[in-house]
Design an enzyme around this catalytic site. Structure first.
Site, PDB file in Angstrom:
ATOM      1  CG  HIS A  68       6.565 -12.730  -6.798  1.00 27.02           C
ATOM      2  ND1 HIS A  68       7.149 -11.935  -5.856  1.00 27.02           N
ATOM      3  CD2 HIS A  68       6.627 -14.011  -6.289  1.00 27.02           C
ATOM      4  CE1 HIS A  68       7.546 -12.683  -4.825  1.00 27.02           C
ATOM      5  NE2 HIS A  68       7.247 -13.948  -5.070  1.00 27.02           N
ATOM      6  CG  HIS A 123       4.837  -4.602  -1.771  1.00 24.31           C
ATOM      7  ND1 HIS A 123       4.402  -5.305  -0.676  1.00 24.31           N
ATOM      8  CD2 HIS A 123       5.854  -5.307  -2.314  1.00 24.31           C
ATOM      9  CE1 HIS A 123       5.139  -6.393  -0.558  1.00 24.31           C
ATOM     10  NE2 HIS A 123       6.021  -6.428  -1.536  1.00 24.31           N
ATOM     11  CG  ASP A 143      11.068  -6.016  -8.461  1.00 22.43           C
ATOM     12  OD1 ASP A 143      12.133  -6.601  -8.233  1.00 22.43           O
ATOM     13  OD2 ASP A 143       9.956  -6.491  -8.225  1.00 22.43           O
TER      14      ASP A 143
HETATM   15  N1  CMC Z   1       0.283   1.010 -11.434  1.00 19.96           N
HETATM   16  C1  CMC Z   1      -0.981   1.525 -11.481  1.00 19.96           C
HETATM   17  N2  CMC Z   1      -1.954   1.169 -10.613  1.00 19.96           N
HETATM   18  C2  CMC Z   1      -1.672   0.273  -9.676  1.00 19.96           C
HETATM   19  C3  CMC Z   1      -0.386  -0.298  -9.560  1.00 19.96           C
HETATM   20  C4  CMC Z   1       0.597   0.098 -10.484  1.00 19.96           C
HETATM   21  N3  CMC Z   1       1.836  -0.417 -10.424  1.00 19.96           N
HETATM   22  N4  CMC Z   1      -0.378  -1.173  -8.529  1.00 19.96           N
HETATM   23  C5  CMC Z   1      -1.612  -1.160  -8.017  1.00 19.96           C
HETATM   24  N5  CMC Z   1      -2.389  -0.286  -8.699  1.00 19.96           N
HETATM   25  C6  CMC Z   1      -3.787   0.063  -8.401  1.00 19.96           C
HETATM   26  C7  CMC Z   1      -4.726  -1.077  -8.878  1.00 19.96           C
HETATM   27  O1  CMC Z   1      -5.188  -0.827 -10.176  1.00 19.96           O
HETATM   28  C8  CMC Z   1      -5.821  -1.014  -7.845  1.00 19.96           C
HETATM   29  O2  CMC Z   1      -6.693   0.043  -8.168  1.00 19.96           O
HETATM   30  P1  CMC Z   1      -8.279  -0.072  -7.822  1.00 19.96           P
HETATM   31  O3  CMC Z   1      -8.361  -0.148  -6.335  1.00 19.96           O
HETATM   32  O4  CMC Z   1      -8.836   1.184  -8.394  1.00 19.96           O
HETATM   33  O5  CMC Z   1      -8.762  -1.309  -8.503  1.00 19.96           O
HETATM   34  C9  CMC Z   1      -5.099  -0.613  -6.553  1.00 19.96           C
HETATM   35  O6  CMC Z   1      -3.917   0.096  -6.976  1.00 19.96           O
HETATM   36  C10 CMC Z   1      -4.687  -1.794  -5.688  1.00 19.96           C
HETATM   37  O7  CMC Z   1      -3.948  -2.698  -6.504  1.00 19.96           O
HETATM   38  P2  CMC Z   1      -4.087  -4.287  -6.383  1.00 19.96           P
HETATM   39  O8  CMC Z   1      -3.666  -4.898  -7.673  1.00 19.96           O
HETATM   40  O9  CMC Z   1      -5.435  -4.638  -5.863  1.00 19.96           O
HETATM   41  O10 CMC Z   1      -3.010  -4.562  -5.256  1.00 19.96           O
HETATM   42  P3  CMC Z   1      -2.349  -5.954  -4.968  1.00 19.96           P
HETATM   43  O11 CMC Z   1      -1.906  -5.874  -3.559  1.00 19.96           O
HETATM   44  O12 CMC Z   1      -3.245  -7.077  -5.332  1.00 19.96           O
HETATM   45  O13 CMC Z   1      -1.095  -6.010  -5.960  1.00 19.96           O
HETATM   46  C11 CMC Z   1       1.053  -5.611  -6.881  1.00 19.96           C
HETATM   47  C12 CMC Z   1       0.193  -5.632  -5.608  1.00 19.96           C
HETATM   48  C13 CMC Z   1       2.524  -5.521  -6.477  1.00 19.96           C
HETATM   49  C14 CMC Z   1       0.861  -6.938  -7.643  1.00 19.96           C
HETATM   50  C15 CMC Z   1       0.640  -4.422  -7.754  1.00 19.96           C
HETATM   51  O14 CMC Z   1       0.862  -3.203  -7.074  1.00 19.96           O
HETATM   52  C16 CMC Z   1       1.354  -4.406  -9.112  1.00 19.96           C
HETATM   53  O15 CMC Z   1       0.897  -5.066 -10.051  1.00 19.96           O
HETATM   54  N6  CMC Z   1       2.512  -3.670  -9.214  1.00 19.96           N
HETATM   55  C17 CMC Z   1       3.307  -3.670 -10.425  1.00 19.96           C
HETATM   56  C18 CMC Z   1       4.154  -4.932 -10.461  1.00 19.96           C
HETATM   57  C19 CMC Z   1       5.312  -4.858  -9.481  1.00 19.96           C
HETATM   58  O16 CMC Z   1       6.040  -3.878  -9.412  1.00 19.96           O
HETATM   59  N7  CMC Z   1       5.526  -5.982  -8.747  1.00 19.96           N
HETATM   60  C20 CMC Z   1       6.641  -6.115  -7.825  1.00 19.96           C
HETATM   61  C21 CMC Z   1       6.205  -6.208  -6.402  1.00 19.96           C
HETATM   62  S1  CMC Z   1       7.589  -6.061  -5.253  1.00 19.96           S
HETATM   63  C22 CMC Z   1       8.590  -7.412  -5.507  1.00 19.96           C
HETATM   64  C23 CMC Z   1       7.932  -8.734  -5.369  1.00 19.96           C
HETATM   65  O17 CMC Z   1       7.004  -8.910  -4.578  1.00 19.96           O
HETATM   66  O18 CMC Z   1       8.356  -9.639  -6.056  1.00 19.96           O
END
Ligand code: CMC
Length: 436
Positions: free
Chosen positions: A266, A307, A365
């Site tokens: 987050h 996201h 971010d």
């Molecule tokens: N790098 C590589 N792979 C990724 C990334 C990433 N940053 N984000 C998602 N994926 C892949 C993930 O491995 C998954 O693959 P698979 O379907 O093969 O298992 C797929 O994309 C979907 O990801 P998810 O984790 O199921 O998606 P989510 O909606 O649960 O998570 C997220 C969203 C923001 C937590 C995630 O994209 C992430 O960890 N990003 C990096 C951290 C980040 O930048 N966070 C800030 C978010 S914006 C500001 C805020 O909200 O505070």
């Protein structure tokens, strides 16, 4: 009122279950599943991927289009034509203020910028190298001990006073975290200054040298606060609503939001982005990190990418990138190596099959850390700045919930543990072999 109806058939049930379907002003329709519990069912949605937890009129995101609206106004327009405090007014009250209302609001916020002197003593209890988010969780929660006069959550006047106090005091507290970590004296707010200018004054001024704040940097800071002001039902806002649903006081609720924001998935991502860019170190190492991000067996993720809601560019990231260029140019930072890595990383990721297929785009971010670093803000303060900007969103949602029909938030579960069993005497038990 339900516009449509859904029918749910379940194996073993003679009749289908009719569920009302509501349409909002825009966005997907919502199936009201509340009747299911009376029929002996719960819904199952870990991570709340398909669950609307509330009705809200504050912020709308269209993740497919990369659109973010506050009370109907596009974030790009607010970033260009408005400022943080005007956006605060909009989020809290639903409409943009007239000039008179704006002036009054600014004046009220200015009048609440100071914190009780005992708060300074509270800070001194923290070790000098405490993480500023750890200090913020404690200090903001502790504010409830100082404002007994405005803690009646059923009193609208109390709620708005708490909102003003929180918006006004967050920059003061954020700067105090920094000063404490530096061993420098706390700076009092200077109420002749604008909101973001005042924050930079409290961060970088000292009693012996209080340079004038660069207006371009103050404007960039204001944009950072504005771009973080609200984002509908994200993890921290949902936490604030959940805490508020139990009747907890606003300072306790916002402290719970700060704690949730801290996580690297987050708000903590802005700090993680900069650490990642520093770890990459050189454009020539990018490929290796891209490969790691794509490797299922490697926990590494490209921080600042992806996201839950945006499946397109995060509109805040676009404004942030422009602001980043402006700030670096004003500061005469022509060739920032981290910016070069970030831009190249973005280019590569946007062309890469893995990121395209999973619709992973830069989020808010990705560029904010580079701007903050250029302004001189240390990495561990990044999430504190996010929290400062987001406070108005948390408060607006908390207030909205309290003015509507709400019940204590109390999710249910799919229980897969042991069913009832007999307790054995200790001498008859086998080792439990705990795994954590
Ligand atoms: N790098 C590589 N792979 C990724 C990334 C990433 N940053 N984000 C998602 N994926 C892949 C993930 O491995 C998954 O693959 P698979 O379907 O093969 O298992 C797929 O994309 C979907 O990801 P998810 O984790 O199921 O998606 P989510 O909606 O649960 O998570 C997220 C969203 C923001 C937590 C995630 O994209 C992430 O960890 N990003 C990096 C951290 C980040 O930048 N966070 C800030 C978010 S914006 C500001 C805020 O909200 O505070």
């Amino acid at each position: 009122m339900a516009d449509k109806k859904a029918q749910l058939t379940v194996d073993g049930l003679d009749d289908s279950i009719e569920l009302p379907v509501y349409s909002g002003s825009t966005g997907p329709d919502v199936i009201d599943v509340r009747a299911l519990t009376g029929k002996g069912f719960f819904t199952y949605d870990p991570g709340f991927v398909s669950t609307a937890s509330c009705e809200s009129k504050i912020t709308y995101i269209d993740g497919g289009k990369g659109m973010l609206l506050h009370r109907g106004y596009a974030i790009e327009d607010l970033a260009e034509k408005s400022d943080y405090l005007e956006t605060c007014f909009l989020l809290l009250h639903g409409e943009l203020p007239s000039q008179k209302e704006y002036d009054e609001f600014v004046s009220i916020i200015r009048n609440h910028t100071m914190v009780h002197e005992s708060i300074a003593r509270f800070f001194r209890g923290f070790h000098h190298d405490s993480h500023p988010m750890a200090m913020m969780c404690g200090i903001v929660g502790a504010l409830s001990a100082f404002y007994h006069d405005s803690l009646d959550i059923t009193n609208e006047r109390h709620r708005i006073i708490s909102a003003h106090r929180l918006i006004a005091k967050m920059p003061t507290l954020a700067a105090m975290c920094y000063k404490h970590s530096q061993g420098q004296p706390f700076m009092y707010p200077d109420n002749k200054l604008g909101y973001s200018e005042n924050f930079l004054h409290m961060m970088f001024g000292t009693p012996c040298d209080d340079p004038q704040v660069n207006p371009v940097l103050a404007r960039a800071m204001d944009k950072i606060f504005l771009l973080h002001a609200d984002h509908e039902q994200n993890a921290s806002t949902s936490t604030v609503r959940l805490a508020g649903s139990s009747g907890a006081n606003p300072f306790a609720c916002i402290a719970s939001g700060i704690a949730t924001l801290w996580g690297p998935a987050h708000g903590g991502a802005n700090e993680a982005v900069l650490s990642m860019l520093q770890e990459i170190g050189d454009v020539k190492n990018i490929d290796k990190f891209i490969q790691r991000a794509k490797d299922k067996d490697d926990p590494f993720r490209l921080m600042g990418f992806g996201h839950r809601v945006y499946k397109n560019f995060d509109p805040r990231a676009k404004v942030m990138k422009e602001t980043c260029d402006e700030v670096l140019s004003v500061l005469g930072i022509e060739n920032d190596p981290l910016l070069a890595i970030a831009k190249r990383l973005e280019e590569i990721a946007l062309e890469d099959e893995y990121f395209i297929k999973k619709k992973l785009y830069p989020n808010v971010d990705f560029y904010s850390g580079i701007i903050m670093k250029a302004i001189g803000i240390p990495t561990d303060m990044f999430t504190v700045i996010f929290a400062t900007g987001r406070t108005v969103g948390w408060i607006a949602h908390w207030h909205e919930m309290l003015t509507e029909d709400y019940r204590i938030g109390r999710p249910r579960q799919l229980y897969t543990g042991e069913t009832k069993r007999d307790l054995t005497a200790v001498e008859d038990r086998k080792p439990a072999n705990p795994t954590f």
